[in-house]
Scaffold this motif. Structure first.
Motif, PDB file in Angstrom:
ATOM      1  N   ASP A  84       0.825  -1.202   0.000  1.00  0.00           N
ATOM      2  CA  ASP A  84       0.000   0.000   0.000  1.00  0.00           C
ATOM      3  C   ASP A  84       0.868   1.264   0.000  1.00  0.00           C
ATOM      4  O   ASP A  84       0.689   2.169   0.805  1.00  0.00           O
ATOM      5  CB  ASP A  84      -0.967  -0.007   1.186  1.00  0.00           C
ATOM      6  CG  ASP A  84      -0.268  -0.272   2.511  1.00  0.00           C
ATOM      7  OD1 ASP A  84       0.906  -0.662   2.495  1.00  0.00           O
ATOM      8  OD2 ASP A  84      -0.908  -0.090   3.551  1.00  0.00           O
ATOM      9  N   MET A 111      -5.148   0.293  -1.408  1.00  0.00           N
ATOM     10  CA  MET A 111      -4.927   1.369  -2.378  1.00  0.00           C
ATOM     11  C   MET A 111      -3.430   1.400  -2.657  1.00  0.00           C
ATOM     12  O   MET A 111      -2.613   1.355  -1.735  1.00  0.00           O
ATOM     13  CB  MET A 111      -5.391   2.702  -1.807  1.00  0.00           C
ATOM     14  CG  MET A 111      -5.134   3.911  -2.707  1.00  0.00           C
ATOM     15  SD  MET A 111      -6.288   4.024  -4.084  1.00  0.00           S
ATOM     16  CE  MET A 111      -7.330   5.402  -3.546  1.00  0.00           C
ATOM     17  N   GLN A 306      -7.432   1.628  -6.261  1.00  0.00           N
ATOM     18  CA  GLN A 306      -7.799   0.527  -5.369  1.00  0.00           C
ATOM     19  C   GLN A 306      -8.887  -0.317  -6.022  1.00  0.00           C
ATOM     20  O   GLN A 306      -9.943   0.196  -6.399  1.00  0.00           O
ATOM     21  CB  GLN A 306      -8.296   1.062  -4.025  1.00  0.00           C
ATOM     22  CG  GLN A 306      -8.636  -0.024  -3.005  1.00  0.00           C
ATOM     23  CD  GLN A 306      -9.030   0.556  -1.663  1.00  0.00           C
ATOM     24  OE1 GLN A 306      -9.643   1.628  -1.594  1.00  0.00           O
ATOM     25  NE2 GLN A 306      -8.692  -0.127  -0.576  1.00  0.00           N
TER      26      GLN A 306
END
Length: 484
Positions: A84, A111, A306
Motif C-alpha cells: 500500500d 490502495m 484501489q
C-alpha cells in the motif's frame, strides 16, 4: 365437521405456519423493505411465494464458496503487506483515507500508487486494445467476462488468444455459466476456446447433479483481463457484438455504449487477485500470487488506485457501502452513470441529501431499456430525484448507455462493472476501481460531456404529465425491486 371443513382448517394452519416462518426467518439479516416484500408475497400467495423464495430468496452464495473467499482474502492480506505504497497521499481530499480503509476492510485489497490509467470509450477500440496487449503476453493471460462470445466483433480478441497459446503463453478463461447459456453462440464459443487450447471454466455453474447449485440469479458480473500481471482492463463491456447478437436488439437497432479502463502498474496485481479468487472458486486450483517488491515510479501523472471486489461471496455489500460513503463525503459535485438505476434506500437518501446540500448532482441513464421490469422500476425514482434538484440526462435511443462510473468533486472516481441497483449491490459479483486523480476525473468529465450532448434532459414539468398507464407500470415494477 365435514371433510371439506377439515381440509380448509388444515390449509389455514399451513398458511399461518408459513406466515410465522416468513416473520421469523425471512426478516433475519435482510433490509426491512426486502423482508416485507417477501413476507407479503408468501402470505398472499403462499405456495407460489414459498417456491419463489426457495429458488431466489437466498442472497448469499453457499457456505463453501464464502469460505473459499475468506481463505483467499487471508492470503491476499499477507501478500499485500507493504504494497500500500501511495503516489500522492498528501493530495488526497478529506475523507478519502476513510474510504480506502473501508474498502480494505471489506475487500482485502489496498490502495496502491504508481498506476498509469487510460479510459477506452470506443467499443471496437477497447477490443483492439485488449487484443494488442494479449499479443505482447509472454507468460499468461487471464480472461474473465460475464458474457464471452466469439463473433465478428470479438474475433480479433480470440485470434490474439490463439496466437498467445501458440507462443506458449498460458491462457485461462472464465465466463458466467447462465449468461453464456442465454446468449447466442455458446457452443461456437466453447468450441473456439477448445480449438485455441485455452483452459476454460464456467463461473457459478448450475449443475445440481454435480452439486453445483446456488440461487439461480446470483451471477458473476465481472469484466476483467490481465496480461502477465502488468497490464489490466476492467469496466462495463462484455466481450460480444454491441447488439449482443439478439434478434430483438437488432430489430430495434440497439447498440451498447461502454467504457473500459486500462491500467498499467501495481493495481493490476489486485485485478489478478480477483481473477485468482474466482479461478480458485471454480477449479480448486490456487494460482501463485505475485509477491515481488513494488517499486513506485515517481512520475507525477501516475495515480493511486484501489480494486474493490463485491458480491454474494462477501458478508457485506462492499460496493453499496463505498457508494453511500462517497456521496455523503462529496462537497461540490456528484455524477453518476448507470444503465440500471434502481437504488437501495440508503443510496436514494444519500443522493437526495446531496442535492439538498446544494451540490451539483447529475444522473446519466438510457432513454430506452432492454429489460422491461428494470426500465420501469428505475423510472419510478425519477420524480423524487427531479424534485430534489437532481439533473437527469436520458441518453438518446437507439444506443443503450451501458457504462458504469461514478465521481465526486474534482478528483475521486469509481469505474467498473457495478450498476447502481440492488442486483449489483447484493446479487452480482462485481468489480470496481477507486481512483484518485484530478486529471483522470477531468477526462471522465469530458466523456460525460459527450453523453450530455447526446442526451435529452428530463424536466419535472414534462415528467409528471406522462400517461397514467406509464405511471402504473413504473410503480408496479418498483414493487418487485425489493424481492432479492
Amino acid at each position: 365437521m365435514s371433510d371439506s371443513e377439515i381440509v380448509a382448517w388444515i390449509l389455514l394452519a399451513v398458511h399461518v405456519i408459513l406466515g410465522a416462518i416468513a416473520v421469523a426467518y425471512i426478516s433475519a439479516r435482510r433490509r426491512p423493505a426486502t423482508a416485507i416484500a417477501w413476507m407479503l408475497t408468501i402470505i398472499f400467495v403462499p405456495y407460489v411465494g414459498l417456491v419463489a423464495f426457495m429458488l431466489v430468496g437466498f442472497s448469499r452464495l453457499p457456505k463453501y464458496r464464502r469460505d473459499k473467499q475468506k481463505f483467499v482474502n487471508e492470503l491476499i492480506l499477507e501478500r499485500t503487506e507493504g504494497l500500500d505504497q501511495l503516489s500522492h497521499r498528501e493530495d488526497w481530499p478529506r475523507g478519502l483515507a476513510g474510504l480506502v480503509t473501508l474498502n480494505s476492510t471489506l475487500g482485502a485489497l489496498p490502495m496502491v500508487g504508481g498506476n498509469d490509467v487510460d479510459l477506452l470509450p470506443d467499443y471496437h477500440g477497447s477490443i483492439a486494445a485488449m487484443a494488442a496487449e494479449i499479443d505482447r503476453a509472454r507468460t499468461y493471460v487471464h480472461v474473465e467476462f460475464y458474457i464471452l462470445v466469439h463473433d465478428d466483433v470479438t474475433r480479433p480478441f480470440f485470434d490474439a488468444l490463439a496466437r498467445a497459446v501458440a507462443r506458449g503463453v498460458t491462457v485461462r478463461v472464465l465466463s458466467d455459466h447462465l449468461a453464456s447459456m442465454m446468449n447466442p453462440g455458446r457452443r461456437e464459443t466453447l468450441a473456439k476456446l477448445a480449438e485455441i487450447g485455452a483452459e476454460y471454466h464456467a463461473m457459478l455453474p448450475l449443475r445440481p447433479w454435480r452439486g453445483h447449485w446456488q440461487r439461480i440469479d446470483l451471477r458473476n458480473h465481472r469484466k476483467l483481463l490481465v496480461v502477465d500481471g502488468q497490464v489490466g482492463f476492467t469496466g462495463s463491456q462484455n466481450l460480444v457484438h454491441e447488439s449482443y447478437n439478439k434478434k430483438k436488439n437488432i430489430a430495434r437497432g440497439l447498440r451498447w455504449h461502454e467504457l473500459m479502463l486500462r491500467i498499467h502498474g501495481p493495481a493490476v496485481r489486485e485485478l489478478d487477485a480477483v481473477f485468482a479468487t474466482d479461478w480458485f472458486s471454480e477449479t480448486d486450483e490456487l494460482l501463485v500470487l505475485d509477491t515481488s517488491p513494488v517499486v513506485l515510479d515517481p512520475a507525477q501523472h501516475l495515480v493511486d488506485a484501489q480494486v474493490v471486489p463485491s458480491g454474494p461471496s462477501f458478508e457485506n455489500d462492499n460496493n453499496l457501502k463505498l457508494f453511500v460513503a462517497m456521496i455523503h463525503q462529496a462537497t461540490d459535485r456528484v455524477s453518476i452513470t448507470s444503465p440500471y438505476f434502481v437504488p437501495e434506500d440508503s443510496i436514494l437518501l444519500a443522493i437526495i441529501t446531496a442535492a439538498g446540500r446544494g451540490l451539483s448532482v447529475e444522473l446519466f441513464v438510457s432513454e430506452i431499456g432492454d429489460q422491461a421490469m428494470v426500465y420501469h422500476a428505475q423510472r419510478s425514482y425519477y420524480q423524487a430525484l427531479l424534485r430534489a434538484g437532481v439533473k437527469i440526462y436520458l441518453y438518446k435511443a437507439p444506443e443503450v448507455l451501458h457504462a458504469k462510473h461514478f465521481s465526486i468533486d474534482s478528483d475521486v472516481a469509481v469505474i467498473g462493472s457495478s450498476n447502481m441497483d440492488v442486483r449489483s449491490f447484493s446479487l452480482n459479483m462485481e468489480i470496481s476501481v477507486l481512483i484518485h486523480s484530478e486529471t483522470f476525473v477531468q477526462e471522465l468529465r469530458g466523456i460525460e460531456d459527450e453523453y450530455r450532448a447526446n442526451s435529452r434532459e428530463l424536466e419535472l414539468a414534462d415528467w409528471v404529465k406522462r400517461p397514467l398507464w406509464e405511471k402504473f407500470w413504473d410503480s408496479a415494477a418498483r414493487l418487485t425491486s425489493n424481492l432479492q
